[in-house]
Design a protein around this motif. Structure first.
Motif, PDB file in Angstrom:
ATOM      1  N   VAL A   1       0.834  -1.212   0.000  1.00 32.65           N
ATOM      2  CA  VAL A   1       0.000   0.000   0.000  1.00 32.65           C
ATOM      3  C   VAL A   1       0.865   1.257   0.000  1.00 32.65           C
ATOM      4  N   LYS A   2       0.545   2.189  -0.932  1.00 37.94           N
ATOM      5  CA  LYS A   2       1.282   3.452  -0.958  1.00 37.94           C
ATOM      6  C   LYS A   2       0.433   4.570  -1.557  1.00 37.94           C
ATOM      7  N   ILE A   3       0.857   5.794  -1.278  1.00 34.03           N
ATOM      8  CA  ILE A   3       0.268   7.002  -1.867  1.00 34.03           C
ATOM      9  C   ILE A   3       1.348   7.639  -2.724  1.00 34.03           C
ATOM     10  N   VAL A   4       0.980   8.044  -3.938  1.00 36.57           N
ATOM     11  CA  VAL A   4       1.901   8.758  -4.819  1.00 36.57           C
ATOM     12  C   VAL A   4       1.305  10.132  -5.079  1.00 36.57           C
ATOM     13  N   VAL A   5       2.092  11.174  -4.782  1.00 38.43           N
ATOM     14  CA  VAL A   5       1.645  12.552  -4.979  1.00 38.43           C
ATOM     15  C   VAL A   5       2.551  13.196  -6.018  1.00 38.43           C
ATOM     16  N   HIS A   6       1.947  13.670  -7.097  1.00 39.28           N
ATOM     17  CA  HIS A   6       2.714  14.341  -8.147  1.00 39.28           C
ATOM     18  C   HIS A   6       2.708  15.841  -7.880  1.00 39.28           C
ATOM     19  N   ASN A   7       3.757  16.489  -8.291  1.00 37.61           N
ATOM     20  CA  ASN A   7       3.898  17.937  -8.103  1.00 37.61           C
ATOM     21  C   ASN A   7       2.726  18.725  -8.714  1.00 37.61           C
ATOM     22  N   SER A   8       2.028  18.146  -9.662  1.00 37.30           N
ATOM     23  CA  SER A   8       0.889  18.807 -10.305  1.00 37.30           C
ATOM     24  C   SER A   8      -0.343  18.855  -9.403  1.00 37.30           C
ATOM     25  N   GLY A   9      -0.286  18.145  -8.263  1.00 42.91           N
ATOM     26  CA  GLY A   9      -1.434  18.101  -7.361  1.00 42.91           C
ATOM     27  C   GLY A   9      -2.242  16.823  -7.487  1.00 42.91           C
ATOM     28  N   LYS A  10      -1.835  15.944  -8.388  1.00 48.48           N
ATOM     29  CA  LYS A  10      -2.538  14.671  -8.539  1.00 48.48           C
ATOM     30  C   LYS A  10      -2.048  13.680  -7.488  1.00 48.48           C
ATOM     31  N   VAL A  11      -2.999  12.943  -6.901  1.00 48.53           N
ATOM     32  CA  VAL A  11      -2.704  11.977  -5.847  1.00 48.53           C
ATOM     33  C   VAL A  11      -3.317  10.640  -6.241  1.00 48.53           C
ATOM     34  N   ALA A  12      -2.564   9.560  -6.041  1.00 51.45           N
ATOM     35  CA  ALA A  12      -3.073   8.219  -6.341  1.00 51.45           C
ATOM     36  C   ALA A  12      -2.786   7.298  -5.165  1.00 51.45           C
ATOM     37  N   VAL A  13      -3.764   6.452  -4.869  1.00 50.89           N
ATOM     38  CA  VAL A  13      -3.586   5.400  -3.867  1.00 50.89           C
ATOM     39  C   VAL A  13      -3.398   4.100  -4.623  1.00 50.89           C
ATOM     40  N   LEU A  14      -2.295   3.408  -4.325  1.00 48.05           N
ATOM     41  CA  LEU A  14      -2.001   2.141  -4.996  1.00 48.05           C
ATOM     42  C   LEU A  14      -2.010   1.001  -3.995  1.00 48.05           C
ATOM     43  N   ILE A  15      -2.673  -0.079  -4.367  1.00 48.08           N
ATOM     44  CA  ILE A  15      -2.645  -1.313  -3.597  1.00 48.08           C
ATOM     45  C   ILE A  15      -2.172  -2.402  -4.545  1.00 48.08           C
ATOM     46  N   ASP A  16      -1.107  -3.076  -4.152  1.00 44.35           N
ATOM     47  CA  ASP A  16      -0.471  -4.081  -5.006  1.00 44.35           C
ATOM     48  C   ASP A  16      -0.118  -3.496  -6.371  1.00 44.35           C
ATOM     49  N   ASP A  17       0.379  -2.268  -6.363  1.00 52.18           N
ATOM     50  CA  ASP A  17       0.808  -1.525  -7.560  1.00 52.18           C
ATOM     51  C   ASP A  17      -0.307  -1.259  -8.564  1.00 52.18           C
ATOM     52  N   VAL A  18      -1.557  -1.331  -8.103  1.00 51.44           N
ATOM     53  CA  VAL A  18      -2.713  -1.009  -8.941  1.00 51.44           C
ATOM     54  C   VAL A  18      -3.371   0.236  -8.354  1.00 51.44           C
ATOM     55  N   VAL A  19      -3.632   1.232  -9.213  1.00 51.60           N
ATOM     56  CA  VAL A  19      -4.275   2.459  -8.743  1.00 51.60           C
ATOM     57  C   VAL A  19      -5.709   2.148  -8.332  1.00 51.60           C
ATOM     58  N   LYS A  20      -6.012   2.397  -7.058  1.00 51.64           N
ATOM     59  CA  LYS A  20      -7.352   2.125  -6.523  1.00 51.64           C
ATOM     60  C   LYS A  20      -8.202   3.385  -6.453  1.00 51.64           C
ATOM     61  N   SER A  21      -7.556   4.546  -6.310  1.00 46.21           N
ATOM     62  CA  SER A  21      -8.299   5.803  -6.299  1.00 46.21           C
ATOM     63  C   SER A  21      -7.373   6.943  -6.688  1.00 46.21           C
ATOM     64  N   LYS A  22      -7.984   8.005  -7.247  1.00 50.39           N
ATOM     65  CA  LYS A  22      -7.245   9.178  -7.688  1.00 50.39           C
ATOM     66  C   LYS A  22      -7.921  10.431  -7.146  1.00 50.39           C
ATOM     67  N   TYR A  23      -7.103  11.441  -6.869  1.00 48.38           N
ATOM     68  CA  TYR A  23      -7.601  12.713  -6.354  1.00 48.38           C
ATOM     69  C   TYR A  23      -6.801  13.837  -7.002  1.00 48.38           C
ATOM     70  N   GLU A  24      -7.380  15.032  -6.977  1.00 51.00           N
ATOM     71  CA  GLU A  24      -6.660  16.203  -7.477  1.00 51.00           C
ATOM     72  C   GLU A  24      -6.861  17.375  -6.544  1.00 51.00           C
ATOM     73  N   ASN A  25      -5.799  18.149  -6.369  1.00 54.43           N
ATOM     74  CA  ASN A  25      -5.848  19.402  -5.611  1.00 54.43           C
ATOM     75  C   ASN A  25      -6.518  19.250  -4.254  1.00 54.43           C
ATOM     76  N   MET A  26      -6.042  18.304  -3.468  1.00 52.93           N
ATOM     77  CA  MET A  26      -6.589  18.067  -2.131  1.00 52.93           C
ATOM     78  C   MET A  26      -6.099  19.131  -1.157  1.00 52.93           C
ATOM     79  N   SER A  27      -6.937  19.471  -0.197  1.00 50.81           N
ATOM     80  CA  SER A  27      -6.496  20.358   0.882  1.00 50.81           C
ATOM     81  C   SER A  27      -5.610  19.545   1.816  1.00 50.81           C
ATOM     82  N   ILE A  28      -4.911  20.208   2.688  1.00 50.55           N
ATOM     83  CA  ILE A  28      -4.049  19.498   3.636  1.00 50.55           C
ATOM     84  C   ILE A  28      -4.894  18.587   4.525  1.00 50.55           C
ATOM     85  N   THR A  29      -6.030  19.081   4.984  1.00 51.67           N
ATOM     86  CA  THR A  29      -6.912  18.261   5.829  1.00 51.67           C
ATOM     87  C   THR A  29      -7.397  17.034   5.078  1.00 51.67           C
ATOM     88  N   GLU A  30      -7.789  17.210   3.824  1.00 52.07           N
ATOM     89  CA  GLU A  30      -8.230  16.072   3.013  1.00 52.07           C
ATOM     90  C   GLU A  30      -7.102  15.062   2.842  1.00 52.07           C
TER      91      GLU A  30
END
Length: 137
Positions: free
Chosen positions: A83-112
């Motif tokens: 399990v890992k989170i990958v955050v790109h400098n562009s603001g895109k965030v991905a959650v990976l489980i077993d190296d498969v993207v399970k969810s994606k987010y963009e421009n999250m606040s710090i609290t989010e």
């Protein structure tokens, strides 16, 4: 609300058994009545077994390793081998489980993002516990 770790009754009983202490000692550790030594170890184990810190969200510190890949402008937070989170400098965030993207987010606040870290950490703990249970069976 006072800071504490919520953990189900069965898991609290198992902590007491594993550490050879009373239920009151476990309660005191989970309520942060004492610091250091055994209390810290009890809290660490409680979190590894699915416990949740409540009462002071500003103190949440994710249990992960953080790496920065300058070549791809990414921050990678590894919560477990699966399990890992990958955050790109562009603001895109991905959650990976077993190296498969399970969810994606963009421009999250710090609290989010902090809420996502907490959620992903719980997923990593759950998967680890499932693997442990399978190995014991």
């Amino acid at each position: 609300m006072e800071k504490q770790i919520y953990l189900d009754k069965k898991a609290k009983h198992q902590l007491a058994k594993d550490f050879g202490v009373s239920k009151v000692t476990v309660w005191s550790a989970l309520k942060y009545k004492y610091t250091g030594g055994r209390s810290d170890l009890i809290r660490k184990m409680a979190l590894e077994r699915g416990g949740r810190v409540v009462g002071d969200s500003s103190l949440f510190i994710p249990q992960c390793d953080t790496f920065f890949k300058r070549s791809s402008d990414e921050m990678i937070q590894v919560f477990s081998s699966r399990v890992k989170i990958v955050v790109h400098n562009s603001g895109k965030v991905a959650v990976l489980i077993d190296d498969v993207v399970k969810s994606k987010y963009e421009n999250m606040s710090i609290t989010e993002f902090m809420n996502l870290q907490r959620e992903v950490q719980n997923i990593a703990i759950k998967l680890k516990n499932e693997n442990t249970n399978k190995e014991e069976a």
